[in-house]
Design an enzyme around this catalytic site. Sequence first.
Site, mmCIF file in Angstrom:
data_model
loop_
_atom_site.group_PDB
_atom_site.id
_atom_site.type_symbol
_atom_site.label_atom_id
_atom_site.label_comp_id
_atom_site.label_asym_id
_atom_site.label_seq_id
_atom_site.Cartn_x
_atom_site.Cartn_y
_atom_site.Cartn_z
ATOM 1 N N ASN A 1 0.832 -1.217 0.000
ATOM 2 C CA ASN A 1 0.000 0.000 0.000
ATOM 3 C C ASN A 1 0.868 1.269 0.000
ATOM 4 O O ASN A 1 0.357 2.366 0.190
ATOM 5 C CB ASN A 1 -0.982 0.007 1.184
ATOM 6 C CG ASN A 1 -0.268 0.084 2.521
ATOM 7 O OD1 ASN A 1 0.955 0.123 2.581
ATOM 8 N ND2 ASN A 1 -1.039 0.109 3.602
ATOM 9 N N THR B 1 10.745 -10.354 14.762
ATOM 10 C CA THR B 1 11.946 -9.595 15.101
ATOM 11 C C THR B 1 12.651 -10.193 16.321
ATOM 12 O O THR B 1 11.989 -10.702 17.239
ATOM 13 C CB THR B 1 11.604 -8.111 15.356
ATOM 14 O OG1 THR B 1 12.726 -7.462 15.945
ATOM 15 C CG2 THR B 1 10.410 -7.931 16.276
ATOM 16 N N SER C 1 8.994 -1.689 22.420
ATOM 17 C CA SER C 1 8.205 -0.613 21.794
ATOM 18 C C SER C 1 6.871 -1.243 21.400
ATOM 19 O O SER C 1 6.749 -2.472 21.345
ATOM 20 C CB SER C 1 8.907 -0.080 20.546
ATOM 21 O OG SER C 1 8.816 -1.029 19.491
ATOM 22 N N TYR D 1 5.745 -1.287 18.513
ATOM 23 C CA TYR D 1 6.062 -2.053 17.307
ATOM 24 C C TYR D 1 6.488 -3.479 17.687
ATOM 25 O O TYR D 1 5.983 -4.461 17.143
ATOM 26 C CB TYR D 1 7.187 -1.363 16.507
ATOM 27 C CG TYR D 1 7.940 -2.343 15.669
ATOM 28 C CD1 TYR D 1 7.361 -2.888 14.522
ATOM 29 C CD2 TYR D 1 9.207 -2.795 16.051
ATOM 30 C CE1 TYR D 1 8.031 -3.838 13.777
ATOM 31 C CE2 TYR D 1 9.880 -3.744 15.312
ATOM 32 C CZ TYR D 1 9.285 -4.265 14.175
ATOM 33 O OH TYR D 1 9.936 -5.226 13.459
ATOM 34 N N HIS D 2 7.436 -3.581 18.627
ATOM 35 C CA HIS D 2 7.913 -4.915 19.009
ATOM 36 C C HIS D 2 6.788 -5.746 19.638
ATOM 37 O O HIS D 2 6.672 -6.943 19.389
ATOM 38 C CB HIS D 2 9.113 -4.810 19.955
ATOM 39 C CG HIS D 2 10.379 -4.343 19.280
ATOM 40 N ND1 HIS D 2 10.826 -3.033 19.355
ATOM 41 C CD2 HIS D 2 11.278 -4.998 18.510
ATOM 42 C CE1 HIS D 2 11.961 -2.916 18.658
ATOM 43 N NE2 HIS D 2 12.251 -4.086 18.138
ATOM 44 N N LYS E 1 4.599 -7.401 17.125
ATOM 45 C CA LYS E 1 5.154 -8.635 16.546
ATOM 46 C C LYS E 1 5.042 -9.800 17.532
ATOM 47 O O LYS E 1 4.899 -10.953 17.133
ATOM 48 C CB LYS E 1 6.596 -8.401 16.107
ATOM 49 C CG LYS E 1 6.692 -7.383 14.974
ATOM 50 C CD LYS E 1 7.412 -7.897 13.760
ATOM 51 C CE LYS E 1 7.156 -7.031 12.561
ATOM 52 N NZ LYS E 1 7.984 -7.353 11.410
ATOM 53 N N VAL F 1 18.807 -4.971 10.070
ATOM 54 C CA VAL F 1 19.425 -5.250 8.770
ATOM 55 C C VAL F 1 20.138 -3.987 8.300
ATOM 56 O O VAL F 1 19.670 -2.875 8.538
ATOM 57 C CB VAL F 1 18.344 -5.658 7.749
ATOM 58 C CG1 VAL F 1 18.949 -5.951 6.387
ATOM 59 C CG2 VAL F 1 17.594 -6.881 8.260
ATOM 60 N N VAL G 1 20.324 1.505 13.098
ATOM 61 C CA VAL G 1 21.543 2.095 13.642
ATOM 62 C C VAL G 1 22.724 2.167 12.654
ATOM 63 O O VAL G 1 23.314 3.230 12.475
ATOM 64 C CB VAL G 1 21.890 1.443 15.003
ATOM 65 C CG1 VAL G 1 22.123 -0.051 14.900
ATOM 66 C CG2 VAL G 1 23.068 2.129 15.642
ATOM 67 N N THR H 1 25.953 8.540 16.666
ATOM 68 C CA THR H 1 25.104 8.743 17.842
ATOM 69 C C THR H 1 24.730 7.463 18.609
ATOM 70 O O THR H 1 23.551 7.067 18.591
ATOM 71 C CB THR H 1 23.788 9.404 17.394
ATOM 72 O OG1 THR H 1 23.242 8.598 16.293
ATOM 73 C CG2 THR H 1 23.963 10.824 16.916
#
Length: 384
Positions: A32, A144, A180, A182-183, A186, A212, A238, A253
Amino acid sequence: MKALILGIDGYIGWALALRLLSKGHEVAGIDNLSTRRFSAEVGSDSAFPLPSPKERVEAVKRKLGTDLKFVVGDAKDKALLEETIREFKPDVVVHFAEQRSAPYSMKDYEHAWYTLENNLKSTLALLYAVSEIDPSIHILKMGTMGEYGTPNFDIPESAFVKALIEGKEDVIPTPKWGGSYYHWSKIFDTFLILFKGKLSGLTVTDIMQGPVYGTRTEEIIDEELRTRFDFDETWGTVINRYCVEAILGLPLTPYGKGKQTRGFISLEDSVEAMRLLIENPPKEGEYRVVNQFAEVYNVTQLAEIVRDASKELGLKVEIKNVKNPRVEAEEHYYNPEVKVLPSLGFRPKKNIRDETKTMIMDLLPYKERLERFKHVIMPKTIWK
Ligand code: USQ
């Protein structure tokens, strides 16, 4: 084989499509285009300009001499999933069609809920569609490594573990603790897959993949076939972020103490691992969990690697720890088990040291474009 890729327009989805096509498999995809919109929402863009879906299909035809079906649509739309599965008759459906940024999910209630609703709905729609049409279709689901969190025990590569609770033993789902929304989405996906998989006898590979990195795969050799590359505080991960920081003359950072440790894998090794998993599915009705990463480093060690690679390429780079915007362990034990991929003959071909040099060289010609996004690099999304 025939592979249907949900989320074919993404960083990994596009790279996997090219890998499977170049190995002679047939590929169709649904997307999408939400990552394109969400990246614009935070004032950013892919480091490499992205061709439109139509241009991507044409480039595949020109460069690889093969057809690709690219459907612009939503993987949450169960009717669309059913129609595409009935028409294309895939052997495997790969599910990447999820909101995949931890910071994006932590911006506010709306972003947290969007992430949970979007991710769980597409997963459940897929589980039902496959159960109803042909439960023998292999589902390859992108989970993940962050589902496990950073526990003080060795992380098993298995869905269940033995537990002794007040003197009584039983088998329980492997403990998980997301960092998070998000995590957590999953983690909830995994439970839906386990439950529906058991009810309907589904054949599933649930990949627990670490961050990745990389700009290339064997197929991504020129601009027309490039995959997206994110580097901003919301969408960049990162190592990819450090490489862009180095190019823009910004300090690298590491967040907080900088001892956060993860298992990393290059884009090339990630798509190759998935090709192997697709070509070697689990037994019919089996749920297979795969821990997918190649090298374990903490974020300070990574910064040192990127700093050294930058120096070799003539860039002057410093490392500056910044206040951690996240709530996470900044120093911890980390020892996940990895046995499934090696048992299929998987050996990582890339390593972070060499690959970061390639990444910086690939990104340098886009320095002017990257300068426009300098203001979206420093972390702004705060967990608390
Ligand atoms: N970090 C820094 N400095 C930065 C950016 C990140 O120190 O400039 C730290 C974070 O605090 C974290 C670690 O690096 O401790 C990893 O962060 P990340 O942004 O590279 O990755 P993360 O948010 O965990 O998510 C990414 C992908 C996600 C995937 C996950 C695998 O966006 O889709 O599931 O990596 S894992 O990390 O194993 O959960």
